[in-house]
Design an enzyme around this catalytic site. Sequence first.
Site, PDB file in Angstrom:
ATOM      1  N   GLY A 224     -77.663 -44.898  47.644  1.00 49.89           N
ATOM      2  CA  GLY A 224     -76.906 -46.116  47.916  1.00 49.89           C
ATOM      3  C   GLY A 224     -75.608 -45.760  48.605  1.00 49.89           C
ATOM      4  O   GLY A 224     -75.505 -44.695  49.233  1.00 49.89           O
ATOM      5  N   SER A 225     -74.622 -46.609  48.472  1.00 50.65           N
ATOM      6  CA  SER A 225     -73.357 -46.369  49.177  1.00 50.65           C
ATOM      7  C   SER A 225     -72.536 -45.295  48.459  1.00 50.65           C
ATOM      8  O   SER A 225     -72.674 -45.096  47.239  1.00 50.65           O
ATOM      9  CB  SER A 225     -72.560 -47.665  49.230  1.00 50.65           C
ATOM     10  OG  SER A 225     -72.218 -48.067  47.920  1.00 50.65           O
ATOM     11  N   GLY A 229     -71.829 -44.456  44.589  1.00 55.67           N
ATOM     12  CA  GLY A 229     -72.157 -43.079  44.192  1.00 55.67           C
ATOM     13  C   GLY A 229     -71.052 -42.458  43.352  1.00 55.67           C
ATOM     14  O   GLY A 229     -71.323 -41.742  42.376  1.00 55.67           O
ATOM     15  N   GLU A 246     -77.578 -39.574  47.284  1.00 54.42           N
ATOM     16  CA  GLU A 246     -78.021 -39.787  48.669  1.00 54.42           C
ATOM     17  C   GLU A 246     -77.252 -40.992  49.175  1.00 54.42           C
ATOM     18  O   GLU A 246     -77.584 -42.122  48.836  1.00 54.42           O
ATOM     19  CB  GLU A 246     -79.532 -40.065  48.721  1.00 54.42           C
ATOM     20  CG  GLU A 246     -80.422 -38.938  48.205  1.00 54.42           C
ATOM     21  CD  GLU A 246     -80.509 -37.760  49.162  1.00 54.42           C
ATOM     22  OE1 GLU A 246     -80.015 -37.853  50.299  1.00 54.42           O
ATOM     23  OE2 GLU A 246     -81.070 -36.726  48.753  1.00 54.42           O
ATOM     24  N   CYS A 280     -79.877 -45.548  56.573  1.00 53.47           N
ATOM     25  CA  CYS A 280     -78.886 -44.501  56.280  1.00 53.47           C
ATOM     26  C   CYS A 280     -78.884 -43.461  57.384  1.00 53.47           C
ATOM     27  O   CYS A 280     -77.837 -42.950  57.763  1.00 53.47           O
ATOM     28  CB  CYS A 280     -79.175 -43.865  54.932  1.00 53.47           C
ATOM     29  SG  CYS A 280     -80.848 -43.252  54.752  1.00 53.47           S
TER      30      CYS A 280
HETATM   31  P1  NAD Z   1     -75.242 -49.921  46.757  1.00 55.46           P
HETATM   32  O1  NAD Z   1     -74.410 -48.723  46.489  1.00 55.46           O
HETATM   33  O2  NAD Z   1     -74.579 -51.240  46.832  1.00 55.46           O
HETATM   34  O3  NAD Z   1     -76.359 -50.085  45.616  1.00 55.46           O
HETATM   35  C1  NAD Z   1     -77.308 -49.080  45.352  1.00 55.46           C
HETATM   36  C2  NAD Z   1     -77.835 -49.255  43.941  1.00 55.46           C
HETATM   37  O4  NAD Z   1     -76.792 -48.973  43.016  1.00 55.46           O
HETATM   38  C3  NAD Z   1     -78.349 -50.660  43.614  1.00 55.46           C
HETATM   39  O5  NAD Z   1     -79.528 -50.541  42.870  1.00 55.46           O
HETATM   40  C4  NAD Z   1     -77.234 -51.228  42.763  1.00 55.46           C
HETATM   41  O6  NAD Z   1     -77.646 -52.216  41.852  1.00 55.46           O
HETATM   42  C5  NAD Z   1     -76.764 -49.994  42.024  1.00 55.46           C
HETATM   43  N1  NAD Z   1     -75.411 -50.082  41.470  1.00 55.46           N
HETATM   44  C6  NAD Z   1     -74.397 -50.886  41.860  1.00 55.46           C
HETATM   45  N2  NAD Z   1     -73.304 -50.639  41.103  1.00 55.46           N
HETATM   46  C7  NAD Z   1     -73.633 -49.669  40.228  1.00 55.46           C
HETATM   47  C8  NAD Z   1     -72.927 -48.978  39.203  1.00 55.46           C
HETATM   48  N3  NAD Z   1     -71.657 -49.235  38.925  1.00 55.46           N
HETATM   49  N4  NAD Z   1     -73.587 -48.009  38.513  1.00 55.46           N
HETATM   50  C9  NAD Z   1     -74.871 -47.718  38.801  1.00 55.46           C
HETATM   51  N5  NAD Z   1     -75.593 -48.343  39.749  1.00 55.46           N
HETATM   52  C10 NAD Z   1     -74.980 -49.311  40.460  1.00 55.46           C
HETATM   53  O7  NAD Z   1     -76.069 -49.587  48.070  1.00 55.46           O
HETATM   54  P2  NAD Z   1     -77.068 -50.524  48.881  1.00 55.46           P
HETATM   55  O8  NAD Z   1     -76.271 -51.556  49.581  1.00 55.46           O
HETATM   56  O9  NAD Z   1     -78.190 -50.956  48.006  1.00 55.46           O
HETATM   57  O10 NAD Z   1     -77.688 -49.500  49.935  1.00 55.46           O
HETATM   58  C11 NAD Z   1     -77.107 -49.247  51.178  1.00 55.46           C
HETATM   59  C12 NAD Z   1     -76.438 -47.896  51.180  1.00 55.46           C
HETATM   60  O11 NAD Z   1     -77.374 -46.915  50.804  1.00 55.46           O
HETATM   61  C13 NAD Z   1     -75.962 -47.497  52.561  1.00 55.46           C
HETATM   62  O12 NAD Z   1     -74.699 -46.880  52.476  1.00 55.46           O
HETATM   63  C14 NAD Z   1     -77.015 -46.486  53.010  1.00 55.46           C
HETATM   64  O13 NAD Z   1     -76.567 -45.573  53.977  1.00 55.46           O
HETATM   65  C15 NAD Z   1     -77.344 -45.820  51.727  1.00 55.46           C
HETATM   66  N6  NAD Z   1     -78.650 -45.180  51.792  1.00 55.46           N
HETATM   67  C16 NAD Z   1     -78.708 -43.821  51.765  1.00 55.46           C
HETATM   68  C17 NAD Z   1     -79.925 -43.185  51.865  1.00 55.46           C
HETATM   69  C18 NAD Z   1     -80.029 -41.673  51.849  1.00 55.46           C
HETATM   70  O14 NAD Z   1     -81.121 -41.179  51.652  1.00 55.46           O
HETATM   71  N7  NAD Z   1     -78.958 -40.930  52.023  1.00 55.46           N
HETATM   72  C19 NAD Z   1     -81.107 -43.935  51.977  1.00 55.46           C
HETATM   73  C20 NAD Z   1     -81.019 -45.319  51.991  1.00 55.46           C
HETATM   74  C21 NAD Z   1     -79.781 -45.930  51.881  1.00 55.46           C
END
Ligand code: NAD
Length: 505
Positions: A224-225, A229, A246, A280
């Site tokens: 995720g973001s 992270g 990631e 990503c």
């Molecule tokens: P996000 O960080 O908003 O959410 C990701 C996940 O984290 C969701 O399931 C969300 O519910 C959960 N989450 C939110 N707050 C949390 C907390 N406090 N504790 C634990 N979990 C929590 O990201 P997104 O908008 O779903 O995804 C987009 C981002 O992911 C972009 O930055 C993209 O580049 C990245 N991404 C990276 C990869 C990689 O392999 N490097 C792959 C796909 C996406």
Amino acid sequence: MTATLEPTTTSDAPAATFDSLNPANGDLVGTHPIATKAEVDAAVAVARETADWWGNLSFDERGEFLLTWRSVITRRIAQLADLSNRETGKPHSDAQLEIVLAIDHITWAAKHAKKVLGPHRVAPGLLMANQAATVEYRQLGVVGVIGPWNYPVFTPMGSIAYALAAGNTVVFKPSEYTPGVGRWLADTFSEVVHGRPVLQVVTGLGETGNALCTSGVDKLAFTGSGRTGKKVMAACAENLTPVIIEAGGKDSFIVDEDADIPKAAEAALWGGMSNAGQTCIGTERVYVHERVFDRFVAEILDQAKDLRAGSDAGAKIGPITMPSQLDVIRSHVEDAVAKGAHVALGGPDAIGERFVQPTILTHVPEDSTAMTEETFGPTLAINPVKDMDEAIRRTNATSYGLAGAVFSKKRGLEIAKQVRSGMTSVNSIIAFAGVPSLPFGGVGESGFGRIHGPEGLKEFTYAKSITRQRFKPPMLLTTFARDAKTDGRAAQLITLLHGGKKTIK
Ligand code: NAD
């Protein structure tokens, strides 16, 4: 119900729920429970009970289950792609492509776990020549996986399939934008492994993810973001739970003067615009040798002329899945234009309420947010560079380091090796993600740890080293009965072995 684009929560029902909505039109796709901390803990407890059974199966037995699951997903690929299309808004064919890659990864993990993780003999060295030395990689127990919405099958599968193949049970928290896809994966898995909760799904928002981080899982794989992270790491630190992060990227695409320009333009266009730029490892910055810059821009504009976002069959780009991202895209484009970027296609007016039309900016100031932060929209920033050294320097002038591409006939590999990122494709775009034996992950703010490949299997294990004494040692060193004579012989031996001025060769 009132259709809003953000997942909505309802707390008047006995268990709180949230809705997943189609970002193309706001239609309700499904309603899912918000798992509480107690429910997440209960799922992890069940996963721990099941871990012994799953972990004690042989690699071949687990592999059989995984291959059967892979076949189920393959046979129902249209159904899963349809669900992904409705939850993310991405075109059906893109949803299918993502699943195709995920299927290949499940297969690789199932077929290679034994060879990568099973016991290996290693050379004991002269000092310990009387020992047989082996290493094997044992499962950790229960792995928590938190996924994003942009590739709701492919991305979490890089952790789920590899963790399962390594012998762990998994509790998966899909994004609140794609809970249905997560549920579908767990349901089909349970059709294959009856009555044993080896792969469970807990749905919910950030708080449910946080509960998984503090649940005592043996490892947490987060995608995720970077912002989230950091929260995940902090929460996992409470129990010293190891994490894989990631996170996002700001990948560059380098075009050398000898590149095949039409092919490079085609790849950059797809790298930047496919999945509405919500990738990503998507292309965000393009650095083109000044000698071919005009030709490249003319070519990419020509190729982009029929490309558009929409929800009809002819549209190759879907909506922006997460409505709040529209403001980020708008602010990046406006900042670039305010600082002097040239709008070659689209621009601020291309940003609608759900869809963003393809936008190409050139001569974008390097300090604008369109060059420094993840935009995550169908936008490309294309700048000329005087040579490849400048392209590499600008590419590496970022806090991210996920992936990228290089188009060059003669110097592709040489340039790729100088880019500070986890993955680079030469003369193609994101090819590394489709090679299951290659590790996938980033450096810097793009995160750490690796999914896919042998490294991805080992991430979900710990190394177990064993020595077995085969015969009495000529010199017994690990005893209080060691005498001065033995010490002298040990010193002689080590001098003989390492005292000289030998080189590596
Ligand atoms: P996000 O960080 O908003 O959410 C990701 C996940 O984290 C969701 O399931 C969300 O519910 C959960 N989450 C939110 N707050 C949390 C907390 N406090 N504790 C634990 N979990 C929590 O990201 P997104 O908008 O779903 O995804 C987009 C981002 O992911 C972009 O930055 C993209 O580049 C990245 N991404 C990276 C990869 C990689 O392999 N490097 C792959 C796909 C996406």
